[in-house]
Design an enzyme around this catalytic site. Structure first.
Site, PDB file in Angstrom:
ATOM      1  N   ASP A 116      30.939 104.349 -15.269  1.00  0.00           N
ATOM      2  CA  ASP A 116      29.798 104.317 -14.358  1.00  0.00           C
ATOM      3  C   ASP A 116      29.718 102.985 -13.630  1.00  0.00           C
ATOM      4  O   ASP A 116      29.404 102.926 -12.444  1.00  0.00           O
ATOM      5  CB  ASP A 116      28.503 104.548 -15.137  1.00  0.00           C
ATOM      6  CG  ASP A 116      28.355 106.008 -15.518  1.00  0.00           C
ATOM      7  OD1 ASP A 116      27.349 106.365 -16.140  1.00  0.00           O
ATOM      8  OD2 ASP A 116      29.272 106.794 -15.195  1.00  0.00           O
ATOM      9  N   ASP A 151      29.731 102.396  -9.692  1.00  0.00           N
ATOM     10  CA  ASP A 151      28.679 101.668  -8.984  1.00  0.00           C
ATOM     11  C   ASP A 151      29.267 100.556  -8.120  1.00  0.00           C
ATOM     12  O   ASP A 151      28.807 100.305  -7.006  1.00  0.00           O
ATOM     13  CB  ASP A 151      27.675 101.073  -9.977  1.00  0.00           C
ATOM     14  CG  ASP A 151      26.791 102.163 -10.568  1.00  0.00           C
ATOM     15  OD1 ASP A 151      26.146 101.918 -11.584  1.00  0.00           O
ATOM     16  OD2 ASP A 151      26.776 103.274  -9.999  1.00  0.00           O
ATOM     17  N   SER A 173      11.671 134.985   0.321  1.00  0.00           N
ATOM     18  CA  SER A 173      11.085 133.860   1.053  1.00  0.00           C
ATOM     19  C   SER A 173       9.816 134.371   1.736  1.00  0.00           C
ATOM     20  O   SER A 173       9.397 135.501   1.483  1.00  0.00           O
ATOM     21  CB  SER A 173      12.077 133.290   2.053  1.00  0.00           C
ATOM     22  OG  SER A 173      12.431 134.283   2.958  1.00  0.00           O
ATOM     23  N   LEU A 174       9.205 133.558   2.558  1.00  0.00           N
ATOM     24  CA  LEU A 174       7.925 133.935   3.170  1.00  0.00           C
ATOM     25  C   LEU A 174       8.008 133.878   4.681  1.00  0.00           C
ATOM     26  O   LEU A 174       8.722 133.046   5.244  1.00  0.00           O
ATOM     27  CB  LEU A 174       6.826 132.969   2.718  1.00  0.00           C
ATOM     28  CG  LEU A 174       6.370 133.059   1.267  1.00  0.00           C
ATOM     29  CD1 LEU A 174       5.565 131.832   0.890  1.00  0.00           C
ATOM     30  CD2 LEU A 174       5.547 134.333   1.045  1.00  0.00           C
ATOM     31  N   GLU A 207      -3.112 128.778  -1.625  1.00  0.00           N
ATOM     32  CA  GLU A 207      -2.676 127.651  -2.467  1.00  0.00           C
ATOM     33  C   GLU A 207      -1.705 126.791  -1.668  1.00  0.00           C
ATOM     34  O   GLU A 207      -1.140 127.245  -0.681  1.00  0.00           O
ATOM     35  CB  GLU A 207      -1.983 128.172  -3.737  1.00  0.00           C
ATOM     36  CG  GLU A 207      -0.638 128.805  -3.436  1.00  0.00           C
ATOM     37  CD  GLU A 207      -0.090 129.671  -4.550  1.00  0.00           C
ATOM     38  OE1 GLU A 207       0.169 129.144  -5.616  1.00  0.00           O
ATOM     39  OE2 GLU A 207       0.091 130.884  -4.315  1.00  0.00           O
ATOM     40  N   LYS A 225       1.572 124.984  -0.286  1.00  0.00           N
ATOM     41  CA  LYS A 225       3.001 125.297  -0.253  1.00  0.00           C
ATOM     42  C   LYS A 225       3.738 124.008  -0.593  1.00  0.00           C
ATOM     43  O   LYS A 225       3.742 123.052   0.187  1.00  0.00           O
ATOM     44  CB  LYS A 225       3.411 125.803   1.133  1.00  0.00           C
ATOM     45  CG  LYS A 225       4.857 126.233   1.191  1.00  0.00           C
ATOM     46  CD  LYS A 225       5.143 126.971   2.485  1.00  0.00           C
ATOM     47  CE  LYS A 225       6.529 127.600   2.489  1.00  0.00           C
ATOM     48  NZ  LYS A 225       7.619 126.685   2.222  1.00  0.00           N
ATOM     49  N   LYS A 269       2.032 127.106   7.984  1.00  0.00           N
ATOM     50  CA  LYS A 269       2.596 125.754   7.975  1.00  0.00           C
ATOM     51  C   LYS A 269       1.696 124.755   8.685  1.00  0.00           C
ATOM     52  O   LYS A 269       0.997 125.108   9.640  1.00  0.00           O
ATOM     53  CB  LYS A 269       3.971 125.759   8.671  1.00  0.00           C
ATOM     54  CG  LYS A 269       4.984 126.711   8.069  1.00  0.00           C
ATOM     55  CD  LYS A 269       5.455 126.322   6.686  1.00  0.00           C
ATOM     56  CE  LYS A 269       6.585 125.342   6.712  1.00  0.00           C
ATOM     57  NZ  LYS A 269       7.878 125.857   7.061  1.00  0.00           N
ATOM     58  N   CYS A 321      27.351  97.071  29.160  1.00  0.00           N
ATOM     59  CA  CYS A 321      27.313  97.298  27.721  1.00  0.00           C
ATOM     60  C   CYS A 321      26.776  96.050  27.023  1.00  0.00           C
ATOM     61  O   CYS A 321      27.291  94.951  27.249  1.00  0.00           O
ATOM     62  CB  CYS A 321      28.723  97.604  27.231  1.00  0.00           C
ATOM     63  SG  CYS A 321      28.846  97.627  25.442  1.00  0.00           S
ATOM     64  N   CYS A 345      35.564  96.493  23.553  1.00  0.00           N
ATOM     65  CA  CYS A 345      34.187  96.556  23.067  1.00  0.00           C
ATOM     66  C   CYS A 345      34.186  96.568  21.532  1.00  0.00           C
ATOM     67  O   CYS A 345      34.772  97.459  20.919  1.00  0.00           O
ATOM     68  CB  CYS A 345      33.514  97.818  23.602  1.00  0.00           C
ATOM     69  SG  CYS A 345      31.828  97.981  23.026  1.00  0.00           S
TER      70      CYS A 345
HETATM   71  S1  IVH Z   1       5.468 132.399  -2.997  1.00  0.00           S
HETATM   72  C1  IVH Z   1       7.890 136.058  -2.358  1.00  0.00           C
HETATM   73  N1  IVH Z   1       4.040 130.206  -3.168  1.00  0.00           N
HETATM   74  O1  IVH Z   1       8.372 128.446  -0.236  1.00  0.00           O
HETATM   75  C2  IVH Z   1       7.249 134.773  -2.184  1.00  0.00           C
HETATM   76  N2  IVH Z   1       6.265 130.046  -2.454  1.00  0.00           N
HETATM   77  O2  IVH Z   1       9.095 129.643   2.259  1.00  0.00           O
HETATM   78  C3  IVH Z   1       7.784 133.773  -3.059  1.00  0.00           C
HETATM   79  N3  IVH Z   1       7.000 127.780  -2.010  1.00  0.00           N
HETATM   80  O3  IVH Z   1      11.016 130.275  -1.563  1.00  0.00           O
HETATM   81  C4  IVH Z   1       7.211 132.483  -2.880  1.00  0.00           C
HETATM   82  N4  IVH Z   1       5.139 126.769  -2.524  1.00  0.00           N
HETATM   83  O4  IVH Z   1      10.282 128.208  -2.848  1.00  0.00           O
HETATM   84  C5  IVH Z   1       5.214 130.754  -2.862  1.00  0.00           C
HETATM   85  N5  IVH Z   1       2.706 128.326  -3.433  1.00  0.00           N
HETATM   86  C6  IVH Z   1       3.861 128.871  -3.108  1.00  0.00           C
HETATM   87  C7  IVH Z   1       4.940 128.104  -2.698  1.00  0.00           C
HETATM   88  C8  IVH Z   1       6.132 128.735  -2.364  1.00  0.00           C
HETATM   89  C9  IVH Z   1       6.377 126.600  -2.114  1.00  0.00           C
HETATM   90  C10 IVH Z   1       8.382 127.942  -1.526  1.00  0.00           C
HETATM   91  C11 IVH Z   1       9.184 128.915  -2.349  1.00  0.00           C
HETATM   92  C12 IVH Z   1       9.654 129.951  -1.386  1.00  0.00           C
HETATM   93  C13 IVH Z   1       9.483 129.272  -0.053  1.00  0.00           C
HETATM   94  C14 IVH Z   1       9.226 130.277   1.038  1.00  0.00           C
END
Ligand code: IVH
Length: 686
Positions: free
Chosen positions: A24, A28, A73-74, A107, A109, A327, A419, A443
């Site tokens: 290590d 480093d 995902s959302l 809640e 994100k 968002k 320049c 340069c």
């Molecule tokens: S719900 C089917 N709740 O955001 C829905 N996701 O953009 C599953 N994330 O992949 C996710 N905070 O990794 C949910 N309070 C929250 C979250 C959250 C962060 C992330 C999660 C997801 C991504 C979607």
């Protein structure tokens, strides 16, 4: 840089193969040496430099695991209207009246990386990253080091925060039957404070610096060696679940409370709302609390509360119809533009960088901002002293979005026409936004790249003069321009005294340099690194002008650009680049200097009639004084064609040491075979 590649190799050995070759401490030291070199030669810093690497490299050695249920995902929303439309859409889908009551949770994100924890019989058996949603990576040993993640689910009502005495009801009873499956999903993240402290430690140890908490969390989790993860302060916050052998509850809110009762953290700011108005009010409350939260968040997540409704709503593509990510807008701040500095990139591009009165935006202090190019400064009407609005969205680099004092009557900023590094003219080609330094060879900002190009395989092809040696010689002050390469022999004694150089390697290098005193004309011209002049264009130019001197005369003559553009294969863009190059006095000086050391061979037209015209030559075995490409070019100059295999049509075979099958075939067919020295003789005589 070679050192950077070496570090990457050790990274791979360490992370992927788990077979480190060095200690290590030695690792480093390499990282520190690389950083020092990069500080001295900022133009050498590669995008994949270890100092720029964010988190761990993708670790192919982590085992892949299929998720029992996909990790979704959302869908994203950015406005209140979109949130209202989401609520209305849910009602329409469920065939509820517009004025019906649909409870939703709201809640934060969290800006981390999602992770699924699988418990069987109450015991943690698997932890996996999201991956592509269907297949993730097994990070179980790493996740076991995270304090927020219990190894055993303590049983409902027996986790931290459970009502006192709840565990006493039946303390001997197993909390979970052996076959019970509970997959908890949530975010692995690093708190802002822990991230700052980690970076400070990394800096002191000369280790990787992470760009933000999310990257630090990702880099720390996706490690082959869990002891590294253990040393990193990771946290976990649950936001849902995957496979369940039994439902947790009837509603999202209750299910989250149950998860909390298992001793797994759930966001404090989780609430249940009864209307779009309440959801938006909670969004504003979270946005207000954002800066004071211990972790980074990038929005608010809404979810339909009733789980039977979630079931009915299902999903579209890879996002559930029952959820939405609202968002936060990009964060903005106002500050003063104190100065505009011009940075010269390795291709000579002049990039304006705005120096700002430091200001906090979205949790980071911003003091510098790229202004991209001359047109961007004009578009914003920027002058030094202007008040500006800057914006930073997530990981995106900060930008100036508005000039707040545009109307103040002050003269416009004048973009440099010289320049700042070398004083050469800086010009933008027609139709191009980028202004470039024409100083090419002289340069300093471009020096390393230019020298590297000059000695590269397609150009002079000087063996043994790699990136590391170039950087070393530049640093020693031995190399300023290409001509200096041919004067390196004067430093022979000094070089022998340096680490890593032995008599043999020094002599080989000096011999390789000497062998290039009469370079092929087009390769030499290509090696000068004139914009748009590749090897084919270099050939086309020399086919017409014969020598570099003639080309220079044409470029500098009146109407020279037209003369250049009339060359077959050369258009106005190349003509202008060639003109600019020779127009710059520094380049002319550097070229004269170079030509006092080397004599590029005049280009002889392919059509030239020699006894070799139309003949076919095959080179085989290893050549010692020239590269294969060079030998082929020589054959071409004699009007001959070089081929890869020997046949009855072959006229000549040039065989070096190690030649086997082609030599044998030539002998069988009675084709004339000569050695390299004889070939050199032919080339010299014709
Ligand atoms: S719900 C089917 N709740 O955001 C829905 N996701 O953009 C599953 N994330 O992949 C996710 N905070 O990794 C949910 N309070 C929250 C979250 C959250 C962060 C992330 C999660 C997801 C991504 C979607």
């Amino acid at each position: 840089m070679r050192l950077a590649r070496e570090i990457a190799r050790h990274d791979k050995l360490y992370h992927d193969a788990d077979t480190p070759e060095i200690s290590d401490a030695d690792y480093d030291a390499l990282v520190r040496e690389n950083r020092e070199l990069e500080e001295r030669f900022p133009h050498l810093v590669r995008a994949d430099s270890p100092s720029k690497r964010l988190g761990a490299p993708p670790t192919s050695a982590l085992a892949k695991v299929a998720h029992a249920r996909p990790m979704l995902s959302l869908e994203n929303a950015f406005s209140a209207d979109e949130v209202e439309e989401f609520v209305a859409r849910v009602k329409r889908f469920l065939a509820l009246p517009a004025d019906a009551f649909v409870a939703m949770t709201a809640e934060p994100k969290i800006d981390g990386l999602s992770c699924s924890l699988r418990y069987e019989g109450g015991e943690l058996v698997l932890a996996a990253t999201r991956g592509d949603g269907a297949v993730g990576e097994d990070v179980t040993p790493n996740v076991r080091t995270i304090g927020d993640v219990p190894e055993l689910l303590p049983g409902e009502g027996r986790g931290p925060g459970a009502p006192a005495g709840a565990a006493d009801a039946a303390p001997w009873a197993p909390a979970f039957a052996g076959e019970q499956v509970i997959e908890i999903r949530g975010e692995v993240y690093m708190s802002k404070a822990d991230f700052e402290a980690l970076n400070a430690r990394q800096e002191a140890a000369g280790g990787k610096i992470f760009a933000n908490p999310r990257n630090a969390a990702a880099g720390s989790l996706r490690q082959k060696d869990p002891s590294i993860t253990a040393a990193r302060p990771l946290r976990f916050l649950a936001h849902g679940w995957g496979e369940l052998s039994e439902p947790l509850a009837d509603t999202q809110y209750e299910a989250m409370k149950r998860i909390e009762s298992f001793g797994i953290p759930v966001a404090d700011l989780l609430v249940r709302c009864n209307s779009a108005e309440e959801m938006l009010a909670h969004y504003r409350a979270i946005e207000k609390a954002r800066a004071d939260l211990p972790f980074d968040i990038d929005g608010v997540v809404y979810k339909v509360d009733r789980l039977d409704w979630q079931e009915r709503l299902g999903q579209v593509a890879r996002a559930p119809r029952w959820g939405l990510a609202h968002k936060f807008p990009a964060e903005k701040a106002e500050t003063t533009l104190e100065a505009i500095d011009i940075q010269v990139g390795r291709t000579g591009k002049l990039t304006p960088v705005g120096r700002l009165t430091p200001v906090g935006v979205g949790g980071v202090i911003v003091a510098n901002v790229t202004l991209h190019n001359r047109d961007e400064i004009a578009r914003l009407g920027l002058r030094i002293g202007d008040r500006v609005r800057i914006q930073r969205a997530g990981d995106v680099i900060p930008q100036v979005v508005e000039n707040l004092t545009r109307d103040e009557p002050r003269p416009a900023y004048e973009f440099p026409t010289r320049c700042p590094e070398c004083g050469s003219e800086a010009v933008a080609e027609e139709g191009e936004v980028d202004v470039r330094c024409t100083g090419g060879l002289i340069c300093p900002a471009q020096r390393f790249e230019r020298l590297r190009h000059f000695v590269s395989r397609g150009a002079l092809d000087i063996e043994g003069l790699g990136e590391k040696s170039l950087a070393e010689f530049i640093e020693l002050g031995w190399l300023h321009s290409p001509a200096d390469i041919f004067r390196l022999h004067a430093h022979r004694a000094d070089l022998l005294g340096r680490e890593g150089w032995k008599e043999k390697s020094v002599d080989n290098l000096l011999a390789a340099i000497e062998a290039k005193r009469r370079p092929d004309g087009p390769r030499f011209l290509f090696g000068l690194g004139i914009r748009h002049v590749g090897i084919v264009t270099a050939k086309d130019l020399l086919k017409c002008f014969g020598t570099i001197e003639e080309l220079r005369r044409a470029a500098l003559s009146e109407g020279g650009q037209e003369e250049l553009s009339s060359v077959q294969g050369v258009g106005p863009v190349v003509a202008e680049a060639v003109h600019d190059f020779f127009h710059e006095p520094h380049n002319r000086e550097a070229l004269d200097d170079l030509l006092s050391e080397v004599s590029p061979q005049p280009f002889v037209s392919d059509a030239r009639q020699t006894e070799w015209s139309g003949k076919t030559i095959v080179f085989t075995g290893s050549l010692e004084t020239m590269s294969r490409d060079e030998a082929k070019a020589q054959a071409e100059r004699l009007g001959a064609r070089s081929a890869g295999s020997v046949s009855a049509k072959t006229d000549l075979v040039v065989a070096g040491p190690g030649a086997r099958s082609k030599l044998k075939k030539a002998e069988e067919l009675g084709v004339r075979v000569i050695n390299e020295a004889e070939w050199a003789q032919i080339v010299a005589e014709v």
